[in-house]
Design an enzyme around this catalytic site. Structure first.
Site, mmCIF file in Angstrom:
data_model
loop_
_atom_site.group_PDB
_atom_site.id
_atom_site.type_symbol
_atom_site.label_atom_id
_atom_site.label_comp_id
_atom_site.label_asym_id
_atom_site.label_seq_id
_atom_site.Cartn_x
_atom_site.Cartn_y
_atom_site.Cartn_z
ATOM 1 N N TYR A 142 0.819 -1.211 0.000
ATOM 2 C CA TYR A 142 0.000 0.000 0.000
ATOM 3 C C TYR A 142 0.856 1.266 0.000
ATOM 4 O O TYR A 142 0.420 2.300 -0.483
ATOM 5 C CB TYR A 142 -0.908 0.034 1.238
ATOM 6 C CG TYR A 142 -2.237 -0.644 1.069
ATOM 7 C CD1 TYR A 142 -2.305 -2.007 0.771
ATOM 8 C CD2 TYR A 142 -3.419 0.057 1.218
ATOM 9 C CE1 TYR A 142 -3.515 -2.641 0.630
ATOM 10 C CE2 TYR A 142 -4.646 -0.569 1.079
ATOM 11 C CZ TYR A 142 -4.689 -1.912 0.787
ATOM 12 O OH TYR A 142 -5.907 -2.525 0.650
ATOM 13 N N LYS A 192 3.260 -15.306 2.330
ATOM 14 C CA LYS A 192 3.460 -16.002 1.049
ATOM 15 C C LYS A 192 4.958 -16.250 0.917
ATOM 16 O O LYS A 192 5.619 -15.814 -0.039
ATOM 17 C CB LYS A 192 2.902 -15.139 -0.099
ATOM 18 C CG LYS A 192 2.876 -15.808 -1.450
ATOM 19 C CD LYS A 192 1.852 -16.928 -1.594
ATOM 20 C CE LYS A 192 1.998 -17.620 -2.936
ATOM 21 N NZ LYS A 192 1.129 -18.823 -3.050
ATOM 22 N N ASP A 224 -2.748 -18.240 0.352
ATOM 23 C CA ASP A 224 -3.734 -18.899 -0.522
ATOM 24 C C ASP A 224 -4.448 -20.020 0.229
ATOM 25 O O ASP A 224 -5.676 -20.158 0.165
ATOM 26 C CB ASP A 224 -3.080 -19.397 -1.824
ATOM 27 C CG ASP A 224 -1.800 -20.176 -1.619
ATOM 28 O OD1 ASP A 224 -1.288 -20.212 -0.478
ATOM 29 O OD2 ASP A 224 -1.298 -20.775 -2.591
ATOM 30 N N ASP A 248 -6.321 -7.081 3.950
ATOM 31 C CA ASP A 248 -7.456 -6.419 3.298
ATOM 32 C C ASP A 248 -8.369 -7.481 2.687
ATOM 33 O O ASP A 248 -9.595 -7.455 2.867
ATOM 34 C CB ASP A 248 -6.936 -5.469 2.215
ATOM 35 C CG ASP A 248 -8.059 -4.766 1.470
ATOM 36 O OD1 ASP A 248 -8.990 -4.275 2.127
ATOM 37 O OD2 ASP A 248 -8.009 -4.726 0.232
ATOM 38 N N ASP A 252 -12.256 -9.106 4.301
ATOM 39 C CA ASP A 252 -13.537 -9.095 3.570
ATOM 40 C C ASP A 252 -14.110 -10.511 3.524
ATOM 41 O O ASP A 252 -15.307 -10.723 3.720
ATOM 42 C CB ASP A 252 -13.357 -8.573 2.130
ATOM 43 C CG ASP A 252 -13.651 -7.078 2.015
ATOM 44 O OD1 ASP A 252 -13.474 -6.363 3.017
ATOM 45 O OD2 ASP A 252 -14.055 -6.642 0.922
HETATM 46 C C1 IPM Z 1 -10.458 -1.283 3.871
HETATM 47 C C2 IPM Z 1 -10.685 -0.673 2.513
HETATM 48 C C3 IPM Z 1 -9.537 0.297 2.202
HETATM 49 C C4 IPM Z 1 -8.257 -0.501 2.188
HETATM 50 C C5 IPM Z 1 -9.718 1.089 0.903
HETATM 51 C C6 IPM Z 1 -11.014 1.892 0.905
HETATM 52 C C7 IPM Z 1 -8.555 1.974 0.610
HETATM 53 O O1 IPM Z 1 -10.814 -1.658 1.561
HETATM 54 O O2 IPM Z 1 -10.389 -0.540 4.866
HETATM 55 O O3 IPM Z 1 -10.358 -2.509 3.959
HETATM 56 O O4 IPM Z 1 -7.927 -1.129 1.173
HETATM 57 O O5 IPM Z 1 -7.561 -0.518 3.201
HETATM 58 MG MG MG Z 2 -10.841 -3.615 2.339
#
Ligand code: IPM
Ligand code: MG
Length: 363
Positions: A142, A192, A224, A248, A252
């Site tokens: 990032y 990884k 993975d 990240d 999710d």
């Molecule tokens: C998160 C989001 C952010 C990230 C984006 C909006 C930049 O996906 O907080 O997980 O990738 O960190």
């Molecule tokens: Mg995210």
């Protein structure tokens, strides 16, 4: 009885609706436990671009540094979506994480028993799931340089850089082992290392820290494979540490165990005081959801759980945090549902009604 300064940064889309409920939750906790909260509000993300021409102002960073904690809604929306634009709403979230030095992002994934049927995953797989993913938040691909477009032999090319120092990894390892100790005593480090040099450094440094925590069960897992284990046997995991981009993606995925993105909070923490408290930023996992913004449809539970994490981690108010979390669980057990988790044939509550269902249970 304390007096605390909270910076509220609602942002875009459903951010303002849910952040308003987080503020109300803290006020309710203040009334019940005798604390006062002073709230300051500022613009970030798309609305800051429209108003000031940039997504995050230095004034906002200064206000955050002068606060005890920051509540963050969400940023972004179709209006500011052009990926080639020089100013983008996401610069606000990345910028404030780095400016405040919030290197550890705690993302708990817990399945509410009453919501098991909402998940696309089988009920027996979800039994007992209680995972805490700690995502490294201010390093990795990032922020590594160079990050740029290039022209190579007349063709478009681009480069991103994954970069970690041993100190960035070591503090993640310490935090992971320490939080595992306070929970079910198991740490999984995700990398990884079969391909990436940064991952080999990560694994090496975690191994050096590990002897300080001989009582904590430990394993390394490749990312993975981890993405597979998370939906196949999620109850096997307790605390997971991983680098920024892997975290990240995995968080999710983990949020889907609970059936709705609207339920999950996160805490971003940096250097803490010796008593464990300190400045932190609290944001729901969900995004700005522009399609439902302003309609009172958003689920405020992720934000209410953020308020609880704020009480716990930044202010050290454990009883207050538990009171709020218990009220959330009781409201869900009593059948309170926003549109994202409503059962067929039942009436969904609005954002405000859902928050009321929780806060009325605070007593
Ligand atoms: C998160 C989001 C952010 C990230 C984006 C909006 C930049 O996906 O907080 O997980 O990738 O960190
Ligand atoms: Mg995210």
């Amino acid at each position: 009885m304390g007096n605390y300064r909270i910076l509220s940064l609602p942002g875009d889309g459903i951010g303002p609706e849910v952040t308003a409920e987080g503020v109300r939750a803290l006020e309710a906790i203040g009334r019940k436990f005798g604390h006062t909260f002073e709230f300051t509000e500022d613009l970030v993300g798309g609305i800051a671009i429209d108003t000031y021409g940039i997504a995050l102002r230095q004034e906002t960073i200064d206000a955050a540094l002068a606060s005890d904690a920051v509540l963050w809604g969400a940023v972004g929306g179709p209006k500011w979506d052009n990926p080639r634009a020089a100013v983008r709403p996401e610069q606000a979230i990345l910028g404030i994480r780095q400016a405040l030095g919030l290197w550890a992002n705690l993302r708990p994934a817990k399945v509410d028993a009453a919501l098991v049927e909402n998940s696309t995953i089988k009920a027996e797989v979800l039994d007992g799931v209680d995972v805490l993913i700690i995502r490294e938040l201010t390093g990795g691909i990032y922020f590594g340089k160079p990050q740029e477009r290039r022209t190579v032999e007349g063709r478009r090319a681009a480069v991103d850089t994954m970069f970690y120092t041993e100190d960035e990894v070591a503090r993640m390892a310490h935090l992971g082992f320490q939080l595992a100790r306070a929970r079910r005593n198991k740490l999984t480090s995700v990398d990884k290392a079969n391909v990436l040099e940064t991952s080999r450094l990560w694994r090496e440094v975690v191994a050096e820290v590990r002897p300080e925590y001989p009582d904590v069960e430990f394993e390394n897992v490749l990312v993975d494979a981890m993405s597979m284990h998370l939906i196949r046997r999620p109850s096997n995991f307790d605390v997971i540490i991983t680098e920024n981009l892997f975290g990240d993606i995995l968080t999710d995925e983990a949020s889907m165990l609970s059936g709705s993105l609207g339920m999950a909070p996160s805490a971003s923490l940096g250097a803490m005081r010796p008593d464990g408290t300190g400045l932190g930023m609290y944001e729901p996992i969900h995004g700005s959801a522009p399609d439902i913004a302003g309609k009172g449809l958003a689920n405020p539970i992720g934000m209410l759980r953020c308020a609880a994490l704020l009480l716990r981690h930044s202010l050290g108010l454990e009883a207050e945090a538990v009171a709020l979390e218990t009220a959330v669980t009781e409201a869900i057990n009593a059948g309170a549902r926003t549109a994202d988790i409503v059962r067929p044939g039942e009436q969904a509550l609005s954002t405000r009604e859902m928050a009321e269902a929780v806060l009325s249970r605070l007593g």
